[in-house]
Design a protein around this motif. Structure first.
Motif, PDB file in Angstrom:
ATOM      1  N   ILE A   1     -21.725 -38.410 -18.214  1.00  0.00           N
ATOM      2  CA  ILE A   1     -20.303 -38.293 -18.466  1.00  0.00           C
ATOM      3  C   ILE A   1     -19.915 -39.175 -19.649  1.00  0.00           C
ATOM      4  N   ALA A   2     -20.451 -40.386 -19.678  1.00  0.00           N
ATOM      5  CA  ALA A   2     -20.108 -41.313 -20.753  1.00  0.00           C
ATOM      6  C   ALA A   2     -20.565 -40.771 -22.110  1.00  0.00           C
ATOM      7  N   ILE A   3     -21.736 -40.156 -22.143  1.00  0.00           N
ATOM      8  CA  ILE A   3     -22.240 -39.603 -23.411  1.00  0.00           C
ATOM      9  C   ILE A   3     -21.341 -38.463 -23.873  1.00  0.00           C
ATOM     10  N   GLY A   4     -20.965 -37.581 -22.935  1.00  0.00           N
ATOM     11  CA  GLY A   4     -20.073 -36.475 -23.282  1.00  0.00           C
ATOM     12  C   GLY A   4     -18.733 -36.972 -23.795  1.00  0.00           C
ATOM     13  N   ALA A   5     -18.191 -38.003 -23.122  1.00  0.00           N
ATOM     14  CA  ALA A   5     -16.911 -38.571 -23.562  1.00  0.00           C
ATOM     15  C   ALA A   5     -17.044 -39.189 -24.945  1.00  0.00           C
ATOM     16  N   ALA A   6     -18.164 -39.872 -25.201  1.00  0.00           N
ATOM     17  CA  ALA A   6     -18.371 -40.502 -26.520  1.00  0.00           C
ATOM     18  C   ALA A   6     -18.458 -39.450 -27.621  1.00  0.00           C
ATOM     19  N   ILE A   7     -19.163 -38.358 -27.346  1.00  0.00           N
ATOM     20  CA  ILE A   7     -19.277 -37.282 -28.344  1.00  0.00           C
ATOM     21  C   ILE A   7     -17.909 -36.663 -28.619  1.00  0.00           C
ATOM     22  N   ALA A   8     -17.158 -36.356 -27.552  1.00  0.00           N
ATOM     23  CA  ALA A   8     -15.828 -35.758 -27.728  1.00  0.00           C
ATOM     24  C   ALA A   8     -14.902 -36.719 -28.450  1.00  0.00           C
ATOM     25  N   TRP A   9     -14.949 -37.992 -28.097  1.00  0.00           N
ATOM     26  CA  TRP A   9     -14.080 -38.993 -28.717  1.00  0.00           C
ATOM     27  C   TRP A   9     -14.385 -39.092 -30.210  1.00  0.00           C
ATOM     28  N   SER A  10     -15.675 -39.113 -30.550  1.00  0.00           N
ATOM     29  CA  SER A  10     -16.030 -39.244 -31.968  1.00  0.00           C
ATOM     30  C   SER A  10     -15.657 -37.988 -32.759  1.00  0.00           C
ATOM     31  N   GLY A  11     -15.688 -36.832 -32.120  1.00  0.00           N
ATOM     32  CA  GLY A  11     -15.360 -35.579 -32.808  1.00  0.00           C
ATOM     33  C   GLY A  11     -13.872 -35.385 -33.012  1.00  0.00           C
ATOM     34  N   TRP A  12     -13.057 -35.838 -32.101  1.00  0.00           N
ATOM     35  CA  TRP A  12     -11.615 -35.631 -32.203  1.00  0.00           C
ATOM     36  C   TRP A  12     -10.917 -36.786 -31.487  1.00  0.00           C
ATOM     37  N   PRO A  13     -10.826 -37.942 -32.142  1.00  0.00           N
ATOM     38  CA  PRO A  13     -10.317 -39.157 -31.496  1.00  0.00           C
ATOM     39  C   PRO A  13      -8.894 -39.026 -30.952  1.00  0.00           C
ATOM     40  N   GLN A  14      -8.032 -38.323 -31.667  1.00  0.00           N
ATOM     41  CA  GLN A  14      -6.646 -38.206 -31.189  1.00  0.00           C
ATOM     42  C   GLN A  14      -6.585 -37.433 -29.873  1.00  0.00           C
ATOM     43  N   LEU A  15      -7.352 -36.326 -29.771  1.00  0.00           N
ATOM     44  CA  LEU A  15      -7.390 -35.557 -28.533  1.00  0.00           C
ATOM     45  C   LEU A  15      -8.019 -36.391 -27.415  1.00  0.00           C
ATOM     46  N   GLY A  16      -9.069 -37.149 -27.739  1.00  0.00           N
ATOM     47  CA  GLY A  16      -9.716 -38.009 -26.742  1.00  0.00           C
ATOM     48  C   GLY A  16      -8.749 -39.017 -26.157  1.00  0.00           C
ATOM     49  N   LYS A  17      -7.929 -39.648 -27.035  1.00  0.00           N
ATOM     50  CA  LYS A  17      -6.927 -40.611 -26.563  1.00  0.00           C
ATOM     51  C   LYS A  17      -5.891 -39.936 -25.683  1.00  0.00           C
ATOM     52  N   THR A  18      -5.434 -38.760 -26.094  1.00  0.00           N
ATOM     53  CA  THR A  18      -4.431 -38.020 -25.323  1.00  0.00           C
ATOM     54  C   THR A  18      -4.976 -37.663 -23.941  1.00  0.00           C
ATOM     55  N   MET A  19      -6.214 -37.179 -23.894  1.00  0.00           N
ATOM     56  CA  MET A  19      -6.818 -36.798 -22.619  1.00  0.00           C
ATOM     57  C   MET A  19      -7.017 -38.010 -21.711  1.00  0.00           C
ATOM     58  N   LEU A  20      -7.376 -39.147 -22.302  1.00  0.00           N
ATOM     59  CA  LEU A  20      -7.562 -40.363 -21.516  1.00  0.00           C
ATOM     60  C   LEU A  20      -6.231 -40.833 -20.923  1.00  0.00           C
ATOM     61  N   VAL A  21      -5.179 -40.824 -21.719  1.00  0.00           N
ATOM     62  CA  VAL A  21      -3.849 -41.207 -21.229  1.00  0.00           C
ATOM     63  C   VAL A  21      -3.420 -40.260 -20.111  1.00  0.00           C
ATOM     64  N   TYR A  22      -3.630 -38.961 -20.316  1.00  0.00           N
ATOM     65  CA  TYR A  22      -3.272 -37.977 -19.291  1.00  0.00           C
ATOM     66  C   TYR A  22      -4.056 -38.222 -17.997  1.00  0.00           C
ATOM     67  N   ALA A  23      -5.350 -38.501 -18.130  1.00  0.00           N
ATOM     68  CA  ALA A  23      -6.186 -38.725 -16.945  1.00  0.00           C
ATOM     69  C   ALA A  23      -5.651 -39.887 -16.118  1.00  0.00           C
ATOM     70  N   TYR A  24      -5.318 -40.985 -16.772  1.00  0.00           N
ATOM     71  CA  TYR A  24      -4.784 -42.130 -16.037  1.00  0.00           C
ATOM     72  C   TYR A  24      -3.380 -41.846 -15.507  1.00  0.00           C
ATOM     73  N   ALA A  25      -2.549 -41.228 -16.305  1.00  0.00           N
ATOM     74  CA  ALA A  25      -1.171 -40.950 -15.881  1.00  0.00           C
ATOM     75  C   ALA A  25      -1.135 -40.008 -14.683  1.00  0.00           C
ATOM     76  N   ALA A  26      -2.080 -39.089 -14.593  1.00  0.00           N
ATOM     77  CA  ALA A  26      -2.094 -38.133 -13.489  1.00  0.00           C
ATOM     78  C   ALA A  26      -2.708 -38.729 -12.229  1.00  0.00           C
ATOM     79  N   ARG A  27      -3.631 -39.663 -12.365  1.00  0.00           N
ATOM     80  CA  ARG A  27      -4.370 -40.139 -11.202  1.00  0.00           C
ATOM     81  C   ARG A  27      -3.876 -41.464 -10.630  1.00  0.00           C
ATOM     82  N   ILE A  28      -3.344 -42.331 -11.441  1.00  0.00           N
ATOM     83  CA  ILE A  28      -2.896 -43.632 -10.939  1.00  0.00           C
ATOM     84  C   ILE A  28      -1.810 -43.482  -9.868  1.00  0.00           C
ATOM     85  N   PRO A  29      -0.784 -42.640 -10.053  1.00  0.00           N
ATOM     86  CA  PRO A  29       0.206 -42.500  -8.971  1.00  0.00           C
ATOM     87  C   PRO A  29      -0.409 -41.980  -7.663  1.00  0.00           C
ATOM     88  N   VAL A  30      -1.364 -41.075  -7.750  1.00  0.00           N
ATOM     89  CA  VAL A  30      -2.011 -40.549  -6.546  1.00  0.00           C
ATOM     90  C   VAL A  30      -2.785 -41.660  -5.851  1.00  0.00           C
TER      91      VAL A  30
END
Length: 185
Positions: A1-30
């Motif tokens: 998972i970490a390797i896949g995330a690193a590849i995606a992050w390096s390919g499109w950093p802005q999308l990677g940041k957005t997805m990371l923020v979304y992941a935390y925003a969706a799961r922390i309240p739950v």
């Protein structure tokens, strides 16, 4: 998972940041709500099954024979259930402390080959019993089913993840045969 995330992050950093923020925003309240539900015994779908859903229903769904059973917190509750469930009056029964305890049989917290009156007496004896830091608050009373073989299967949660444990010796024998328990993952 970490390797896949690193590849995606390096390919499109802005999308990677957005997805990371979304992941935390969706799961922390739950996670927060789940922790509050567990701590407060809210009785929600986060900390227990809805009323009337049998805990072993999944096993029945897949064709695994499961004996009739009830989980009680008092003798009065068992007596009322005995009036509503004919199998409690007609079957040989097993009563055991429904707590996360090892060596229940050796501690006298499993009683077998009981009639209903003996199951009531066993429940009375077990409820409130202190074993180390654990107080028995629930007893499971089930039909006693004759069997030739018994197996052990458990899912153990650890900080590193989960382990599936299986053995071809079950019941009280598993605790004296830990070398026969296999860890699947």
């Amino acid at each position: 998972i970490a390797i896949g995330a690193a590849i995606a992050w390096s390919g499109w950093p802005q999308l990677g940041k957005t997805m990371l923020v979304y992941a935390y925003a969706a799961r922390i309240p739950v996670v927060v709500i789940m922790l509050l539900a567990f701590a407060g015994n809210w009785g929600t779908h986060y900390d227990g099954l809805p009323p009337g859903v049998p805990e072993m229903g999944l096993m029945k769904k897949w064709g695994i024979n499961v004996p009739n059973y009830v989980v009680v917190t008092s003798v009065d509750e068992l007596t009322k259930l005995g009036q509503a469930n004919e199998w409690l009056k007609k079957s040989k029964l097993v009563a055991k402390a429904h707590e996360a305890l090892g060596s229940r049989f050796k501690l006298g917290l499993v009683k077998i080959d009981l009639d209903f009156k003996a199951a009531e007496a066993a429940t009375k004896e077990m409820i409130g019993r202190q074993v180390g830091s654990i107080t028995v608050t629930q007893v499971i009373v089930s039909e006693m089913i004759s069997h030739k073989e018994e197996y052990y299967c458990a899912v153990k949660s650890t900080r590193e993840g989960s382990e599936i444990l299986v053995a071809n010796c079950g019941g009280i024998e598993v605790e004296s045969n830990w070398e026969r328990v296999k860890r699947l993952c």
